[in-house]
Each structure stands twice: as structure tokens, then as C-alpha cells.
Design a protein around this motif. Structure first.
Motif, PDB file in Angstrom:
ATOM      1  N   PRO A  36     -38.044 -41.197  42.501  1.00 27.74           N
ATOM      2  CA  PRO A  36     -38.641 -42.324  41.479  1.00 27.74           C
ATOM      3  C   PRO A  36     -36.927 -43.518  42.195  1.00 27.74           C
ATOM      4  O   PRO A  36     -36.057 -44.259  42.346  1.00 27.74           O
ATOM      5  CB  PRO A  36     -37.691 -41.801  40.090  1.00 27.74           C
ATOM      6  N   MET A  37     -37.898 -44.827  42.158  1.00 25.47           N
ATOM      7  CA  MET A  37     -37.134 -46.026  42.364  1.00 25.47           C
ATOM      8  C   MET A  37     -37.828 -47.293  42.106  1.00 25.47           C
ATOM      9  O   MET A  37     -39.082 -47.276  41.742  1.00 25.47           O
ATOM     10  CB  MET A  37     -37.554 -46.077  43.792  1.00 25.47           C
ATOM     11  N   ALA A  38     -36.986 -48.607  41.802  1.00 24.95           N
ATOM     12  CA  ALA A  38     -38.085 -49.295  41.515  1.00 24.95           C
ATOM     13  C   ALA A  38     -36.736 -50.604  42.347  1.00 24.95           C
ATOM     14  O   ALA A  38     -36.953 -51.823  42.104  1.00 24.95           O
ATOM     15  CB  ALA A  38     -37.368 -50.022  40.377  1.00 24.95           C
ATOM     16  N   GLY A  39     -36.761 -49.890  43.693  1.00 21.77           N
ATOM     17  CA  GLY A  39     -36.119 -51.274  44.594  1.00 21.77           C
ATOM     18  C   GLY A  39     -35.039 -51.615  45.083  1.00 21.77           C
ATOM     19  O   GLY A  39     -34.109 -50.792  44.132  1.00 21.77           O
ATOM     20  N   GLY A  40     -34.219 -52.323  45.728  1.00 22.58           N
ATOM     21  CA  GLY A  40     -32.790 -52.074  45.512  1.00 22.58           C
ATOM     22  C   GLY A  40     -32.583 -51.416  46.854  1.00 22.58           C
ATOM     23  O   GLY A  40     -33.190 -50.848  47.625  1.00 22.58           O
ATOM     24  N   PRO A  41     -31.276 -51.961  47.506  1.00 25.42           N
ATOM     25  CA  PRO A  41     -30.922 -51.338  49.228  1.00 25.42           C
ATOM     26  C   PRO A  41     -30.179 -50.155  48.762  1.00 25.42           C
ATOM     27  O   PRO A  41     -30.362 -48.997  49.642  1.00 25.42           O
ATOM     28  CB  PRO A  41     -29.591 -52.479  49.077  1.00 25.42           C
ATOM     29  N   ASN A  42     -29.914 -49.547  47.674  1.00 22.69           N
ATOM     30  CA  ASN A  42     -29.887 -48.055  47.729  1.00 22.69           C
ATOM     31  C   ASN A  42     -30.783 -46.801  47.439  1.00 22.69           C
ATOM     32  O   ASN A  42     -31.349 -46.136  48.859  1.00 22.69           O
ATOM     33  CB  ASN A  42     -28.831 -47.695  46.707  1.00 22.69           C
ATOM     34  N   ALA A  43     -32.357 -47.922  47.241  1.00 22.58           N
ATOM     35  CA  ALA A  43     -33.374 -46.564  47.532  1.00 22.58           C
ATOM     36  C   ALA A  43     -33.727 -47.245  48.160  1.00 22.58           C
ATOM     37  O   ALA A  43     -34.235 -46.751  48.948  1.00 22.58           O
ATOM     38  CB  ALA A  43     -34.099 -47.916  46.724  1.00 22.58           C
ATOM     39  N   ARG A  44     -33.812 -48.040  49.592  1.00 20.78           N
ATOM     40  CA  ARG A  44     -34.231 -48.250  50.908  1.00 20.78           C
ATOM     41  C   ARG A  44     -33.000 -47.317  51.300  1.00 20.78           C
ATOM     42  O   ARG A  44     -33.610 -46.683  52.430  1.00 20.78           O
ATOM     43  CB  ARG A  44     -33.540 -49.450  51.427  1.00 20.78           C
TER      44      ARG A  44
END
Length: 906
Positions: A780-788
Motif C-alpha cells: 500500500p502506498m500514496a507517495g512520499g520518501p518512505n514509500a520510495r
């Protein structure tokens, strides 16, 4: 009105408790006195049956070892006099004080005193009374302040029962322990001390008359003797300061021997037995030595021998950690010193009473050692009830206190606590907390922010996916404004253009505070401007945020006995074992290993990441020791820990990855891990998590919470699943598309030639826990540095499975009919850049009322093995830290859950 206030439930409860505490403390004091006296008499008798040089050392050795063993195995907090531990508890330092500690203290003190060591029973009686009061106070649901008052009353009752001096018990509470003159504290202390003194006298076979056991002494005082009493005060102060320095030196000397507590106490008992066997027979009875010195007429040689021997033997005994106090030795040393000065006065003035000087010397030396002059004066006065003694006693006690505090400033008990890594701070009220703590002490350092140039649609999405009602707005890491849900609501009526940005609706130049401003100033601004949060800035750089909830938590920590200041300075961890491999990697990955059932799987995951990034692996095993001992001076057994670390060495050898191992002895596991991160320049830490915590106020638990908030490297937190292998066919992927609302999807089958899989992993140790699967991945993701960062880890982690399949998803509200797939498409492209990835990758959104509901439903209906969570702006990680998503997902699914947090500034 007076009687109505007296009958209030809280006051009535306190009085009832104080009465019971006084009785129980007196019973324990009498039992300690009678039992230690019985053992002491048996020891003296044995020295008549056998040669003293044989009997006394053997009894000291055996009894000393037994006393030390009881303390080490059952209650390490029972070591020493016990008064520093009581003082720490009353200062809201988390120190164990319970029925178990009281019982162990009572039994071990009886044995230690019976061994012949020159220690007193009064200090242990104080801790026993406080421990019993602490245990009783837990039976009644009262406030922390009420509990502290009851513990102080128990300590005072113990001292009153030991000395048969109820007034001194009250004064000791006020002067040394609690330093509180409130009505309730004073009332409960008086009641408990009075009952303790009365019961002790009655059970001791004596009347209630306040007179000393000394039947033959005369107290005389004349004006020309004042200079000699001043001289006695100076000498008592100097020798008392030397005695305190000797205590500290003795403790450090024993610690440098690096032997266990039972062996230290046994050694002290042996030395004491040998020395006492060489002294006159009257020295074998410590209980009667003080009275003998006081009542004897002009025996300077005996008094000098008594002073020197007691001085040395007390240092030998107390430094070992034996359960015994310093009050009785201080009185014996003071009486011997006073007798010597009295003999000198007799020859100089042709008169004077050595007994008067001996009694005044008792108060003076006690005052110099314990730094409680008023208590010292009252104790000796209550023991004698001789008004002729009051003036010389005051002269000597006050002079000794002033001299000792000038030579060696500060309390001996606080110095003893400092040796164990405990620093006491002055207790203040809630109002005082607001003026002493600063914004930096309680602010949240990790802050979710929004960029100034994002559109209003992006801002709405951020608010929808977060529990926050406001965000700081930054531009080039500089705070430029703040935006709230109210601002978004107002923007709807302004009919702004579609390309409008946050700068059009945010509050520019918001109210801020500096990290050094006090909580009282922060609270004033929150109330004055009716706001709920304040950014904390240094210059223009945003370093944190503080809310009303943070201030309330700081106050609650104070009321509940927590530490409202930054974490105390514990002793550094100590490396007792380590292995080193060639440093040929581009970085280092740290794996704390503790649980043999999960260590093998975590090490495989670490090896996969290290192989992909060309990292070295650093494995650390933390062994905890009591905070009452030094990590560098504690003996530990490392055999089991080394066997666990060998799994990492075998795995690394098969995969040809450099591996370093170490075992650290520490007070706190989080502190040891943070020290390892700093010393070994760690780039990423991979650690396990059980999936829940029973620690109040914590999300993952004390250790993991601390690592997440303070580690400067990337953090990967893994809750390992336990599901059995699931065979997934391509048809299951087709069927899964039934739940996809948006028809936009992209499937990327990277047909590049695969990289040869690593050699067979090391077999897991025999364990009832089944190995988790790593075939079907949900991200699950919605963007942002930790998602990358999570996406960057996937190519390495998916090599743990056979034909892995990855689904990237984003949770949208049911009313959102056209979800934005930009974030998922960007993630797909990021994965495509890793040509080594041979997995099937699916990007598809899902509708749900919340992230937790959507993720759990997907995992349960489509049987995903691993859930990877990495986020920042969308609020996923922030909610994780504050106790929402990880616990909900981890408890709701049996799959492996991985949380990713990027590196933060040190």
C-alpha cells in the motif's frame, strides 16, 4: 468544618494506612533486631567453642556469601543500606520497592549482621518499612503523591522503631527523604513514626519511658568546654568527610575486582572475621560496643582502637554491597572520637565528662556522614532525654555538618545513587514543570509537512489520508506557513483556480516558538491565540511541533512518577565479544538478534538486502544487566549468544557477505543499539517485532519505539508471519481483479534474464514456528520518501520467494470514482529500472473506508504473504508511530508485515 475535613475519604484512608504501616514497620524492626542479635550471640559463642581466628572468619565467609546470594538472586535492589533506593523512589526514579524487596532485605540483613560485619540495622529497617508501605499502597487505588507519602511514612516508622525515636523518624523524612512539610505528609509521618516507636518499645520488653539503655553515665557541661566541643565538631566533620570519601573508594575498589556480589560480601565477611578475631574480646559484640565506649572511664587506648578498627571494617563491609546501614557505625565512630576528646578535656581542664563528649560525638559524626544535623541532634536526645546534653550536642552536630559539607559537598546517598547511574532532580509541582521544561524537551521531532507548491487537490488528498487537522508548510526546508482543515473549507467558497497552491490559502508567518522557550510560554500562546499546535523553529528551520497533547503528556508523566526530563544518562554499553570480517562493503546493515525462532529468517532477509546493495552485515546481541551494576564490571555468560551469532556467520560464508558480530552488555537494549549504529556507521537496521506491545503508552514497545524515533539510519521493522505455504496460480491474479474498481491497471512482466538465485539458505533451527512465505507481496502506498525507500528494498526482498508476485495498491474512499494512479505508475517505473526484477508487478487501487480496512481485506481475501508499509505525507508512518496502523494490521492478519522508515538527521 474541621471534623468534616478530617473525615474526608482521602485523609481517613491516609491515617488508616499510616497506622497499619507503623505497626508493620515496628514488627519488622523488632524481628530484625532479635534475629540478628540471636545470630550475633551464636557467633560470639562459637568463638568460645572454637578458636576465634577459626570461627569468626568462617562464619563471616559463609554468612556473607549467603546474604549476597539472596540479594543477587532475588532482589538486587536490596544491596547496601537501602536509604539511597528509598530516596530515589521518592524522587520518582523508577526503582523497585515492593514486598519482595522488603522481605529479601530483612532476611539478608539478618544474615549479614549476624556474620559480624560492622554494619547497622537502622538503614535496612528504613528500606524494609518503605518497601512494606509501597506494597500496601498498591492494594489501594490512590494517586502517585499519596503513594509517595505512604512510602515516606513507612521509612520514618522504620527509623523510629530502630532507634526508639519517633520524633527523629519524622524529622528524617522532612530533612532527607521527602523534604515536604504539607499537612498530610507531616500527619501521616507523625502517626506512623509514633506507632512504630511505641510498638517497638513494647515488644522490646521496655516501658514507654524515653531513656537510654545506658544506666551508668553522667552528663556535665560548663562554659569553658565550648572550645573543646567546637574542636570535637571540627574533628567529626573532617573524619566524617574522610569516611564518606572512603565509602565511595571502597565501592569502586570492589567493582574493579570484577567478582559477583556473593563473593564480594563473602570476602568482606572473611576480612571482618579475621580482623575482629585479632582484637580484644569486647569487639566481637558490635551491639554493645557503643555503650561500652560511652560508659567507660578514661580509656583512650581502647577508644582509639575502636575508632580505627570500626572505620576500616565499615568501609570493607559497606563497599562490598552487603545489606547493612551506616547509622550504627557512625554512632560508634562518633562515640569513640568523642571519648578521645573527652579524655583530652579531662587532662586539660581537670574535669569534664567523657560520656558527654562521647554522646555529643555520636551526634556530630552522624551529622557529618548523613548530612542531617537536626535528625542527628534529635536522635541522640531521644535516646538520652538529657537536657544538659542539648547545647553541646547542637554545637558539635552543626559544626560537624558545616565542616563536612565544606570538605565534601552534597549528600552521601545521592553520590551512591550516582555511582549506579541515577541522578536525582529536585521535585517540582506541575506548575514548576511548565517553567522548567522547554519546547525541545517534549516536542515531536518527526513532523509531517506539505510543500508550498503542491496543489489544493494534493493537499485535500493529504488531509484525507491523515488523522492530522493541520500541517506546517515548508519551502526549501524553511517554514513559510501553516494550513488547517478550516483553511481548506474556506477555500471552497473562494472559487480558486484549479492550479491554486497552498500558498494561496495557508496562514503565512505563523506563530512559532524556539526550542528553548518554556512550556508555560508555549501554553500561554496556545491559549492566547486559540490554536492547537505550534511549530518549533530554529532560525527559519522547522525542527519539531508541539501540541496541547504533548504538554498534557509531560504533566501526566510527572504525576505518574515518570521522568519528565530527557532520558537519564545511563552507563554506556560494553562489548564483551566481537568478530570482524574484511570491510569491503559499500555500507553496513545492522541486525539485532535475540529470538532464536526468528533469527534465521531475519538473517536471510538481511543477507538478501546486503547482497543487493553490497553491504556488510553487523549482528549484535544485547545482554541486559541490572542498573545497579556497571555493564563494564558485570560478569556474563556468552555461550548461548555466540551460538546464535554463528548462524549469521554460516549464512554470510555461504553467500560470501562480510559479517561482523558483537555481544554488548547494557542497561537498556535501545541504548546499546543506538550506540552500535553510531560507532559502526550503520546505514540500515533490520529488526524484528512481535506485532503488539503490552507496555502502556508505547506502540511497538520501549526498545522499538526508541529506535524508530532516534536512529539516524534507515529502519526496517519486521513482524514475521506464520502462515503456511500457499500455492498461487495465475488464475488467482485474474480473479483478484474483481475487487479493482478502477479499470486502469498496468502489468509489467519483466522478461530479462534472471540473476542466479543465491545458494540454499541456512536451515532454520528446530522450532515449532513455521517459516513465513515470501511469494505474494502487497505494497500500500500514496507517495512520499518512505514509500520510495520501500520500493527500493523490494527487488532484494522478493528474492526470498519462488516466482514472487507484487501488487502495488492505493486505498481510496468509496465516493472517489476516478482515483489518481500517478503514484502507482511512478512506482512501477521505479521498479522497471531494476532490470534484475523478474517478478510479476500489478498496480491497482482498492476502495475502502480506511487504510487498515482495505489492507486487511485484501490480505485475507487474496492471501498475501507480505505487507510492506512505507509512507510519510500520507500519514501512514505517523499513524504507525502513534499507535494506529501497525497494530491494527499486524493483529488483523497472519502475514508478514514490514514497516520502513527513512533515515533522519542526527
Amino acid at each position: 468544618m474541621y471534623f468534616r475535613g478530617w473525615l474526608q475519604p482521602r485523609r481517613g484512608l491516609a491515617i488508616a494506612e499510616a497506622c497499619i504501616i507503623g505497626i508493620v514497620a515496628a514488627l519488622s524492626a523488632v524481628f530484625l533486631k532479635v534475629s540478628s542479635g540471636f545470630l550475633g550471640a551464636w557467633r560470639v559463642h562459637s568463638s568460645h567453642v572454637l578458636p576465634a581466628w577459626v570461627a569468626l572468619p568462617i562464619v563471616g565467609l559463609c554468612f556473607g556469601y549467603l546474604a549476597g546470594l539472596l540479594v543477587e538472586r532475588l532482589a538486587p535492589e536490596a544491596a547496601g543500606s537501602g536509604i539511597p533506593q528509598v530516596k530515589a523512589t521518592l524522587a520518582n526514579v523508577p526503582t523497585k520497592l515492593s514486598w519482595r524487596v522488603a522481605l529479601v532485605k530483612l532476611l539478608s540483613a539478618i544474615i549479614a549482621l549476624g556474620s559480624g560485619m560492622t554494619l547497622g540495622r537502622q538503614g535496612p529497617t528504613v528500606q524494609v518499612g518503605a518497601g512494606l508501605a509501597s506494597g500496601m499502597s498498591r492494594l489501594v487505588p490512590t494517586s502517585p503523591d499519596h503513594r509517595r507519602q505512604m512510602i515516606a511514612a513507612g521509612a520514618g516508622a522504620g527509623l523510629a522503631a530502630a532507634f526508639n525515636a519517633p520524633i527523629a523518624g519524622v524529622l528524617f523524612i522532612i530533612e532527607e527523604l521527602l523534604q515536604d512539610l504539607s499537612g498530610l505528609t507531616l500527619g501521616t509521618a507523625i502517626i506512623a513514626s509514633f506507632i512504630g516507636g511505641v510498638v517497638s518499645r513494647l515488644l522490646g520488653g521496655r516501658s514507654l519511658d524515653l531513656n537510654i539503655e545506658l544506666l551508668y553515665y553522667s552528663s556535665r557541661f560548663s562554659f569553658p568546654e565550648i572550645p573543646l566541643f567546637l574542636l570535637l565538631g571540627v574533628l567529626a566533620g573532617l573524619f566524617g568527610a574522610l569516611f564518606n570519601r572512603g565509602i565511595i573508594f571502597s565501592i569502586q575498589f570492589y567493582r574493579n575486582l570484577h567478582i559477583s556480589l556473593p563473593l564480594r560480601v563473602a570476602l568482606a565477611g572473611l576480612v571482618s572475621g579475621i580482623v575482629i578475631s585479632l582484637l580484644p574480646e569486647s569487639f566481637r559484640d558490635n551491639a554493645g560496643l557503643r555503650e561500652y565506649v560511652i560508659t567507660s572511664e578514661l580509656k583512650p587506648t581502647f577508644a582509639a582502637i575502636a575508632f580505627i578498627s570500626q572505620f576500616i571494617l565499615t568501609l570493607v563491609a559497606f563497599g562490598s554491597g552487603a545489606p547493612g546501614g551506616l547509622f550504627a557505625p557512625s554512632l560508634i565512630l562518633g562515640s569513640a572520637l568523642g571519648h578521645l576528646v573527652g579524655v583530652f578535656a579531662h587532662y586539660v581542664l581537670g574535669g569534664g565528662s567523657p560520656a558527654t563528649y562521647a554522646l555529643a560525638g555520636m551526634g556530630g559524626f552522624f551529622s557529618a556522614v548523613s548530612k542531617v544535623p537536626i535528625t542527628a541532634i534529635v536522635i541522640v536526645f531521644e535516646m538520652t532525654t538529657d537536657f544538659n546534653l542539648v547545647l553541646p550536642l547542637m554545637i558539635v552536630a552543626v559544626t560537624a555538618y558545616l565542616v563536612a559539607d565544606k570538605v565534601v559537598p552534597g549528600s552521601l546517598y545521592e553520590k551512591l545513587l550516582l555511582l549506579n547511574g541515577i541522578t536525582l532532580t529536585k521535585q517540582v509541582s506541575v506548575e514548576g514543570i511548565l517553567t522548567q521544561l522547554t519546547a525541545k524537551d517534549v516536542m515531536q521531532q518527526r513532523v509531517e509537512t506539505l510543500d508550498a507548491d503542491i496543489t489544493l487537490e494534493e493537499a485535500k488528498q493529504a488531509f484525507a489520508n491523515s488523522h492530522h487537522r493541520g500541517f506546517p508548510v515548508v519551502e526549501d526546508n524553511k517554514l513559510v506557513g501553516i494550513v488547517t482543515q478550516s483553511d481548506l473549507t474556506k477555500s471552497l467558497s473562494r472559487h480558486l483556480e484549479d492550479n491554486a497552491t497552498l500558498t494561496d490559502i495557508m496562514t503565512a508567518n505563523p506563530m512559532t516558538v524556539t526550542p528553548r522557550q518554556t512550556l508555560s510560554h508555549v501554553l500561554y500562546l496556545l491559549d492566547r491565540y486559540q490554536i492547537s499546535r505550534l511549530p518549533v523553529v530554529e532560525g527559519q528551520k522547522l525542527i519539531g511541533i508541539i501540541t496541547r497533547a504533548d504538554i498534557i503528556k509531560a504533566e501526566a508523566d510527572h504525576l505518574n512518577g515518570g521522568n519528565t526530563h530527557p532520558t537519564p544518562q545511563l552507563e554506556p554499553s560494553y562489548v564483551v565479544y566481537q568478530t570482524r570480517s574484511p570491510s569491503i562493503g559499500r555500507g553496513r546493515l545492522l541486525v539485532p538478534v535475540a529470538n532464536p525462532e526468528t533469527a534465521a529468517t531475519l538473517l536471510k532477509m538481511a543477507a538478501a538486502i546486503a547482497r543487493d546493495r553490497h553491504y556488510e552485515i553487523e549482528c549484535v546481541q544485547v545482554m541486559l544487566v541490572s542498573r545497579h551494576t556497571s555493564p563494564s564490571e558485570t560478569t556474563v555468560r556468552t555461550a548461548k549468544s555466540r551460538r546464535l551469532l554463528r548462524q549469521a556467520e554460516v549464512l554470510a560464508k555461504k553467500w560470501r557477505i562480510p559479517v561482523h558480530t558483537q555481544i554488548r552488555v547494557a542497561h537498556d537494549p535501545a541504548q546499546a543499539i543506538l550506540e552500535t549504529i553510531k560507532e559502526r556507521h550503520i546505514d540500515l537496521i533490520l529488526m524484528g517485532w512481535k506485532g503488539n506491545t503490552s507496555t502502556p503508552g508505547r506502540i511497538f514497545g520501549n526498545t522499538v519505539d526508541t529506535i524508530i524515533r532516534q536512529a539516524t539510519c534507515d529502519v526496517v521493522l519486521v513482524k514475521l508471519g506464520s502462515q503456511q505455504s500457499i500455492v498461487n496460480s495465475p488464475q488467482s491474479i485474474v480473479n483478484s481483479q474483481q475487487s479493482i474498481v478502477n479499470s486502469q491497471q498496468s502489468t509489467v512482466n519483466n522478461q530479462q534474464s534472471p540473476v542466479p538465485s543465491p545458494q540454499s539458505p541456512v536451515p532454520s533451527p528446530q522450532s515449532p514456528v513455521p517459516s513465513p512465505q515470501f511469494n505474494r507481496w502487497l505494497v500500500p502506498m500514496a507517495g512520499g520518501p518512505n514509500a520510495r525507500i520501500a520500493i527500493k528494498l523490494l527487488p532484494a526482498l522478493v528474492t526470498l520467494g519462488n516466482e514472487p508476485q507484487i501488487r502495488l495498491t492505493r486505498v481510496f474512499k468509496p465516493f472517489d470514482l476516478q482515483p489518481d494512479m500517478t503514484v502507482l505508475e511512478q512506482a512501477i517505473r521505479q521498479l522497471m529500472r531494476r532490470s534484475q526484477l523478474t517478478s510479476t508487478v500489478i498496480a491497482a487501487p482498492v476502495q475502502a473506508d480506511s487504510v487498515v480496512e482495505g489492507v486487511i481485506k485484501l490480505v485475507k481475501t487474496e492471501f498475501y504473504d507480505v505487507v510492506v508499509l512505507g509512507a510519510s505525507r500520507e500519514g501512514l508512518l505517523q499513524q504507525a508511530i502513534q499507535g494506529n496502523i501497525p497494530e491494527a494490521i499486524a493483529s488483523g492478519v497472519d502475514s508478514t508485515v514490514i514497516l520502513v522508515r527513512g533515515a533522519i538527521d542526527s
